[in-house]
Scaffold this motif. Structure first.
Motif, PDB file in Angstrom:
ATOM      1  N   VAL A  43       0.844  -1.195   0.000  1.00 48.29           N
ATOM      2  CA  VAL A  43       0.000   0.000   0.000  1.00 48.29           C
ATOM      3  C   VAL A  43       0.880   1.246   0.000  1.00 48.29           C
ATOM      4  CG1 VAL A  43      -1.632   1.356   1.374  1.00 48.29           C
ATOM      5  CG2 VAL A  43      -1.978  -1.093   1.094  1.00 48.29           C
ATOM      6  N   PHE A  44       1.924   1.232   0.818  1.00 43.30           N
ATOM      7  CA  PHE A  44       2.825   2.383   0.901  1.00 43.30           C
ATOM      8  C   PHE A  44       3.500   2.640  -0.451  1.00 43.30           C
ATOM      9  CE2 PHE A  44       6.990   4.278   1.895  1.00 43.30           C
ATOM     10  CZ  PHE A  44       6.550   5.454   2.469  1.00 43.30           C
ATOM     11  N   ALA A  45       3.935   1.581  -1.117  1.00 40.64           N
ATOM     12  CA  ALA A  45       4.595   1.745  -2.418  1.00 40.64           C
ATOM     13  C   ALA A  45       3.620   2.306  -3.449  1.00 40.64           C
ATOM     14  CB  ALA A  45       5.164   0.416  -2.886  1.00 40.64           C
ATOM     15  N   LEU A 100      -8.024  20.827  -7.570  1.00 44.84           N
ATOM     16  CA  LEU A 100      -8.401  19.592  -8.263  1.00 44.84           C
ATOM     17  C   LEU A 100      -7.334  18.509  -8.098  1.00 44.84           C
ATOM     18  CD1 LEU A 100      -9.975  21.017 -11.536  1.00 44.84           C
ATOM     19  CD2 LEU A 100     -11.155  19.957  -9.603  1.00 44.84           C
ATOM     20  N   LEU A 101      -6.076  18.902  -8.163  1.00 45.99           N
ATOM     21  CA  LEU A 101      -4.987  17.942  -7.953  1.00 45.99           C
ATOM     22  C   LEU A 101      -5.046  17.352  -6.549  1.00 45.99           C
ATOM     23  CD1 LEU A 101      -1.801  19.491  -9.578  1.00 45.99           C
ATOM     24  CD2 LEU A 101      -2.753  17.242 -10.012  1.00 45.99           C
ATOM     25  N   ALA A 102      -5.296  18.185  -5.563  1.00 44.62           N
ATOM     26  CA  ALA A 102      -5.355  17.701  -4.177  1.00 44.62           C
ATOM     27  C   ALA A 102      -6.510  16.725  -3.986  1.00 44.62           C
ATOM     28  CB  ALA A 102      -5.498  18.880  -3.215  1.00 44.62           C
ATOM     29  N   VAL A 103      -7.687  17.078  -4.509  1.00 45.90           N
ATOM     30  CA  VAL A 103      -8.858  16.196  -4.378  1.00 45.90           C
ATOM     31  C   VAL A 103      -8.605  14.881  -5.100  1.00 45.90           C
ATOM     32  CG1 VAL A 103     -11.284  15.949  -5.053  1.00 45.90           C
ATOM     33  CG2 VAL A 103     -10.487  18.072  -4.014  1.00 45.90           C
ATOM     34  N   HIS A 104      -8.044  14.963  -6.292  1.00 45.48           N
ATOM     35  CA  HIS A 104      -7.759  13.758  -7.071  1.00 45.48           C
ATOM     36  C   HIS A 104      -6.743  12.864  -6.347  1.00 45.48           C
ATOM     37  CE1 HIS A 104      -7.369  11.225 -10.583  1.00 45.48           C
ATOM     38  NE2 HIS A 104      -6.063  11.397 -10.553  1.00 45.48           N
ATOM     39  N   HIS A 105      -5.727  13.486  -5.762  1.00 43.52           N
ATOM     40  CA  HIS A 105      -4.706  12.709  -5.059  1.00 43.52           C
ATOM     41  C   HIS A 105      -5.302  11.970  -3.859  1.00 43.52           C
ATOM     42  CE1 HIS A 105      -0.962  11.504  -3.242  1.00 43.52           C
ATOM     43  NE2 HIS A 105      -1.396  12.014  -2.111  1.00 43.52           N
ATOM     44  N   VAL A 106      -6.118  12.657  -3.072  1.00 44.01           N
ATOM     45  CA  VAL A 106      -6.718  12.013  -1.897  1.00 44.01           C
ATOM     46  C   VAL A 106      -7.612  10.855  -2.322  1.00 44.01           C
ATOM     47  CG1 VAL A 106      -8.346  12.370   0.007  1.00 44.01           C
ATOM     48  CG2 VAL A 106      -6.540  14.032  -0.414  1.00 44.01           C
ATOM     49  N   ARG A 107      -8.387  11.058  -3.371  1.00 44.96           N
ATOM     50  CA  ARG A 107      -9.266   9.978  -3.847  1.00 44.96           C
ATOM     51  C   ARG A 107      -8.462   8.778  -4.320  1.00 44.96           C
ATOM     52  NH1 ARG A 107     -13.907  13.363  -7.041  1.00 44.96           N
ATOM     53  NH2 ARG A 107     -15.025  14.043  -5.175  1.00 44.96           N
ATOM     54  N   ARG A 108      -7.379   9.037  -5.045  1.00 42.05           N
ATOM     55  CA  ARG A 108      -6.555   7.917  -5.533  1.00 42.05           C
ATOM     56  C   ARG A 108      -5.894   7.175  -4.379  1.00 42.05           C
ATOM     57  NH1 ARG A 108      -5.030   7.067 -10.898  1.00 42.05           N
ATOM     58  NH2 ARG A 108      -3.191   6.055 -10.060  1.00 42.05           N
ATOM     59  N   ALA A 109      -5.393   7.922  -3.387  1.00 42.57           N
ATOM     60  CA  ALA A 109      -4.748   7.284  -2.235  1.00 42.57           C
ATOM     61  C   ALA A 109      -5.752   6.431  -1.472  1.00 42.57           C
ATOM     62  CB  ALA A 109      -4.129   8.337  -1.325  1.00 42.57           C
ATOM     63  N   GLU A 110      -6.973   6.943  -1.302  1.00 43.89           N
ATOM     64  CA  GLU A 110      -8.002   6.163  -0.622  1.00 43.89           C
ATOM     65  C   GLU A 110      -8.395   4.938  -1.443  1.00 43.89           C
ATOM     66  OE1 GLU A 110     -11.040   9.059   0.040  1.00 43.89           O
ATOM     67  OE2 GLU A 110     -10.166   9.708   1.949  1.00 43.89           O
ATOM     68  N   ARG A 111      -8.447   5.090  -2.753  1.00 40.51           N
ATOM     69  CA  ARG A 111      -8.778   3.960  -3.630  1.00 40.51           C
ATOM     70  C   ARG A 111      -7.725   2.859  -3.527  1.00 40.51           C
ATOM     71  NH1 ARG A 111      -9.474   6.556  -8.857  1.00 40.51           N
ATOM     72  NH2 ARG A 111     -10.966   7.893  -7.845  1.00 40.51           N
ATOM     73  N   VAL A 112      -6.463   3.260  -3.405  1.00 43.20           N
ATOM     74  CA  VAL A 112      -5.384   2.276  -3.246  1.00 43.20           C
ATOM     75  C   VAL A 112      -5.591   1.492  -1.956  1.00 43.20           C
ATOM     76  CG1 VAL A 112      -2.906   2.056  -2.749  1.00 43.20           C
ATOM     77  CG2 VAL A 112      -3.665   3.476  -4.636  1.00 43.20           C
ATOM     78  N   GLU A 113      -5.895   2.186  -0.872  1.00 40.69           N
ATOM     79  CA  GLU A 113      -6.138   1.495   0.404  1.00 40.69           C
ATOM     80  C   GLU A 113      -7.340   0.574   0.307  1.00 40.69           C
ATOM     81  OE1 GLU A 113      -6.509   4.048   3.751  1.00 40.69           O
ATOM     82  OE2 GLU A 113      -4.534   4.944   3.452  1.00 40.69           O
ATOM     83  N   ASP A 114      -8.421   1.073  -0.295  1.00 40.82           N
ATOM     84  CA  ASP A 114      -9.633   0.255  -0.416  1.00 40.82           C
ATOM     85  C   ASP A 114      -9.374  -0.984  -1.262  1.00 40.82           C
ATOM     86  OD1 ASP A 114     -10.960   2.092   1.124  1.00 40.82           O
ATOM     87  OD2 ASP A 114     -11.926   3.098  -0.581  1.00 40.82           O
ATOM     88  N   ARG A 115      -8.608  -0.819  -2.327  1.00 37.80           N
ATOM     89  CA  ARG A 115      -8.329  -1.953  -3.207  1.00 37.80           C
ATOM     90  C   ARG A 115      -7.528  -3.022  -2.470  1.00 37.80           C
ATOM     91  NH1 ARG A 115      -4.525  -0.324  -7.277  1.00 37.80           N
ATOM     92  NH2 ARG A 115      -5.810   1.516  -7.220  1.00 37.80           N
ATOM     93  N   HIS A 116      -6.561  -2.595  -1.665  1.00 40.30           N
ATOM     94  CA  HIS A 116      -5.755  -3.560  -0.928  1.00 40.30           C
ATOM     95  C   HIS A 116      -6.549  -4.197   0.212  1.00 40.30           C
ATOM     96  CE1 HIS A 116      -2.400  -1.960  -3.203  1.00 40.30           C
ATOM     97  NE2 HIS A 116      -1.704  -3.008  -2.811  1.00 40.30           N
TER      98      HIS A 116
END
Length: 125
Positions: A43-45, A100-116
Motif C-alpha cells: 500500500v505504501f509503495a 483539483l490535484l489535491a482532491v484527485h490525489h486524496v481519492r486515488r490514495a483512498e482507492r489504493v487502500e480500499d483496493r488492498h
C-alpha cells in the motif's frame, strides 16, 4: 541567590491529576504478522507512486502557468479592471488546478487502500 531554593509551579489541575495516581501504563501494540507488514509495504509503495505523479503534475501546473506568463509577456500589458491579465491567469488558473490535484490525489490514495483492503491483503482490524 545561592541560598534560594527553586520551586516547581504547576497548575491545580495538574496537581490533582498527579495526586489521583491514575496514570495509565503504556501498552505496546502487537507486532503485525508478516503478511500484514507485506500488505502495508505494498500500500505504501502504491501511494508513493501516486504521490510522485501528483508532485509531477503539481510541477507542471505551477511551472506551466508561470511559463505561460513568460511566453506571452503581452499578458502583463493587458488589464481587466486595473489588474494585469498575467495575475488573473496565475490566480484563476493555478489555484483551481491545485485544488483539483489535491482532491484527485486524496481519492486515488483512498482507492489504493480500499483496493488492498478489499483484496484481503489488508489486515482485518
Amino acid at each position: 541567590m545561592s541560598g534560594a531554593r527553586r520551586v516547581k509551579v504547576t497548575s491545580p489541575q495538574t496537581r490533582l491529576a498527579l495526586a489521583r495516581g491514575h496514570r495509565r501504563h503504556p501498552q505496546l501494540l502487537p507486532l503485525p504478522a508478516p503478511a500484514d507488514a507485506e500488505a502495508a509495504r505494498a500500500v505504501f509503495a502504491a501511494q508513493r507512486r501516486t504521490a510522485l505523479r501528483t508532485v509531477a503534475l503539481l510541477g507542471v501546473a505551477l511551472f506551466g502557468s508561470s511559463g505561460a506568463v513568460a511566453v506571452w509577456p503581452s499578458l502583463d500589458r493587458i488589464s481587466v479592471g486595473g489588474v494585469p491579465v498575467s495575475w488573473l491567469v496565475l490566480v484563476f488558473a493555478t489555484y483551481p488546478v491545485l485544488l483539483l490535484l489535491a482532491v484527485h490525489h486524496v481519492r486515488r490514495a483512498e482507492r489504493v487502500e480500499d483496493r488492498h483492503d478489499a483484496g484481503g491483503a489488508g489486515g482485518g482490524s
